[in-house]
Design a protein around this motif. Structure first.
Motif, PDB file in Angstrom:
ATOM      1  N   ILE A 165      46.784  40.228  51.479  1.00 24.73           N
ATOM      2  CA  ILE A 165      45.919  39.743  52.558  1.00 24.73           C
ATOM      3  C   ILE A 165      45.842  38.223  52.533  1.00 24.73           C
ATOM      4  O   ILE A 165      45.962  37.553  53.562  1.00 24.73           O
ATOM      5  CB  ILE A 165      44.514  40.367  52.442  1.00 24.73           C
ATOM      6  CG1 ILE A 165      44.565  41.862  52.737  1.00 24.73           C
ATOM      7  CG2 ILE A 165      43.530  39.684  53.392  1.00 24.73           C
ATOM      8  CD1 ILE A 165      43.300  42.614  52.403  1.00 24.73           C
ATOM      9  N   ASN A 224      39.093  44.111  49.989  1.00 23.40           N
ATOM     10  CA  ASN A 224      39.900  43.843  51.182  1.00 23.40           C
ATOM     11  C   ASN A 224      39.130  43.011  52.206  1.00 23.40           C
ATOM     12  O   ASN A 224      39.657  42.038  52.766  1.00 23.40           O
ATOM     13  CB  ASN A 224      40.359  45.155  51.821  1.00 23.40           C
ATOM     14  CG  ASN A 224      41.470  45.829  51.036  1.00 23.40           C
ATOM     15  OD1 ASN A 224      41.998  45.275  50.077  1.00 23.40           O
ATOM     16  ND2 ASN A 224      41.836  47.039  51.424  1.00 23.40           N
ATOM     17  N   GLU A 262      39.915  39.182  53.534  1.00 23.03           N
ATOM     18  CA  GLU A 262      40.095  38.940  54.972  1.00 23.03           C
ATOM     19  C   GLU A 262      39.181  37.825  55.454  1.00 23.03           C
ATOM     20  O   GLU A 262      39.606  36.918  56.183  1.00 23.03           O
ATOM     21  CB  GLU A 262      39.835  40.231  55.754  1.00 23.03           C
ATOM     22  CG  GLU A 262      40.911  41.290  55.568  1.00 23.03           C
ATOM     23  CD  GLU A 262      40.499  42.638  56.141  1.00 23.03           C
ATOM     24  OE1 GLU A 262      39.369  42.727  56.701  1.00 23.03           O
ATOM     25  OE2 GLU A 262      41.285  43.597  56.033  1.00 23.03           O
ATOM     26  N   GLN A 308      40.642  34.015  56.604  1.00 21.74           N
ATOM     27  CA  GLN A 308      40.398  33.688  58.016  1.00 21.74           C
ATOM     28  C   GLN A 308      39.613  32.386  58.135  1.00 21.74           C
ATOM     29  O   GLN A 308      39.982  31.488  58.894  1.00 21.74           O
ATOM     30  CB  GLN A 308      39.627  34.818  58.688  1.00 21.74           C
ATOM     31  CG  GLN A 308      39.221  34.503  60.137  1.00 21.74           C
ATOM     32  CD  GLN A 308      38.181  35.473  60.683  1.00 21.74           C
ATOM     33  OE1 GLN A 308      38.088  36.609  60.241  1.00 21.74           O
ATOM     34  NE2 GLN A 308      37.384  35.008  61.628  1.00 21.74           N
TER      35      GLN A 308
END
Length: 471
Positions: A130, A86, A90, A94
């Motif tokens: 995600i 996870n 992320e 980003q």
């Protein structure tokens, strides 16, 4: 088009890399944890950035100026892989957004969230969610189920079970449905995704004919021209089934357990996007995929294996640990009258079906003991009968350093009360063979002293056999 490939040393990544370098209209950049595992051709001709997705500076450098990025990363070898997966996703999405990346292509697994979803599959689904959460970056989420190809973990399990067991007592989960797919078809979808004109987030479920795991075993038997019988029973637990797979197949207990847990839930296609957006791709049938995989194995053309990815091996500082080793068994012989290239070829031929020169029965006993304790044993063998590369598995060893006509360093991956290495080094007119052991506690020390008599015969014979084979 500027393309970033992550996970380039893994099972999928190695194969995808070999295809991307053939694409004339892309500028390829590679992001890996250990660039030494890449070939000289790749290092000399392509931009390579070393780092991981938890190092934001390295990640930003890798994603800077990129149009499309492949995300082929997971942390399955770590105990807390779900949390790490996870966080990795992320960080990636980003920074991809910050760097102006237009598209991310992610390979995940088929399946839906429900009470039967395994933790591994759930982690792959969450990773896709995600990556798809950023409005400024398009995510093409390819979802595949059981991948049939030489070297894939799923295929290794299926092939070994079918080849070794005329009668299989199986868990009830063999009646669960799945949609397997050939590795070449997966590669086709991944490469074609570079040129997809659709600009919104999309989930593309891929696979061939829907069938039960039971059908896969029986069709594999048909492809191998074998007659096999299955009896499904309701009382085989996940732990027992995983342990049994560990004993019968090359896959270690930890990986086997993850795969067995995934059998509880169906992994079937949930949308028609593959046919709508990739009409040019027609997945081949299951038996054809099996036959192709077997031919690759028989002709020694296995490009990558499930065991290629093992980040924990590279977390060890091998040079420092060897220097700190408490126990060393070293043998030296003069090789002034030998051809050093032949000696090195002899050294790199060990293991797998080639064996370990003599005292083979002792190696087999050690491999069996390792399997009993959930280790990898000898059944991983070699990827290639005659060639080794950095990162290759060699039975219960892994190649952590290889320099042509100079050095081969193997790191032990069997269950041990400590860390162990086996080194072959050509230094001038000397061949030096060294076994290093860094024990953990009193048990490690006892282990070393128990094996001293066996080491005397095994290692003395080994260095003499290398010379004999080279003459």
């Amino acid at each position: 088009m500027k393309v970033l490939l992550t996970g380039a040393n893994g099972y999928i990544g190695r194969r995808l890399k070999s295809l991307l370098i053939l694409e004339k209209d892309i500028n390829l950049r590679i992001f890996v944890r250990n660039k030494e595992k890449l070939s000289k051709n790749i290092l000399d001709n392509y931009e390579v950035i070393e780092g991981d997705t938890f190092n934001k500076e390295a990640l930003a450098e890798a994603l800077s100026g990129i149009d499309t990025a492949y995300y082929l990363i997971h942390s399955l070898n770590k105990d807390n892989y779900k949390v790490l997966d996870n966080k990795s996703a992320e960080n990636f999405i980003q920074i991809a957004s910050d760097c102006g990346v237009k598209r991310v292509i992610y390979l995940g697994g088929l399946g839906v969230k429900n009470d039967f979803t395994s933790q591994h599959l759930l982690s792959r689904i969450e990773t896709g969610e995600i990556l798809s959460s950023c409005s400024s970056v398009q995510t093409i989420w390819i979802r595949a189920g059981v991948i049939i190809g030489s070297g894939s973990a799923s295929f290794e399990i299926i092939r070994n079970l079918v080849e070794k067991l005329p009668l299989m007592i199986t868990p009830k989960w063999v009646n669960t449905y799945a949609q397997p797919i050939a590795i070449d078809d997966v590669m086709n979808y991944l490469v074609s995704s570079l040129y997809l004109e659709y600009r919104k987030n999309i989930i593309v479920d891929v696979g061939s004919t829907k069938m039960r795991y039971k059908d896969m075993l029986l069709k594999t038997a048909t492809a191998l021209e074998l007659k096999r019988y299955l009896i499904a029973v309701p009382f085989l637990s996940i732990n027992f089934s995983s342990y049994w797979l560990n004993l019968i197949t090359p896959v270690p207990y930890k990986v086997a357990k993850v795969l067995i847990e995934g059998l509880k839930s169906e992994v079937t296609i949930q949308n028609n996007n593959a046919k709508e957006y990739y009409p040019q791709i027609k997945p081949i049938g299951y038996i054809e995929a099996v036959i192709k995989a077997v031919i690759e194995i028989e002709q020694n053309q296995v490009l990558s294996r499930w065991s290629d990815t093992d980040d924990t091996t590279w977390d060890v500082n091998h040079i420092n640990q060897i220097n700190d080793a408490i126990y060393v068994d070293r043998k030296e012989v003069n090789i002034s009258s030998f051809d050093k290239s032949k000696i090195f070829k002899s050294i790199t031929s060990i293991g797998g079906e080639n064996g370990w020169f003599s005292y083979t029965f002792l190696w087999k006993i050690r491999g069996a003991i390792d399997k009993v304790f959930g280790g990898v044993g000898l059944s991983r063998g070699r990827r290639d009968h005659s060639n080794l590369r950095l990162g290759d598995c060699l039975d219960f060893w892994r190649v952590v350093d290889i320099k042509e006509n100079e050095r081969l360093l193997l790191f032990a991956q069997m269950k041990l009360p400590g860390l162990a290495w086996l080194e072959f080094k050509i230094d001038g007119d000397k061949l030096i063979q060294s076994a290093y052991f860094y024990p953990k506690g009193i048990l490690g020390r006892i282990y070393w002293y128990i094996l001293i008599p066996l080491h005397y015969f095994i290692f003395k014979n080994m260095i003499n056999s290398i010379l004999k084979k080279s003459s």
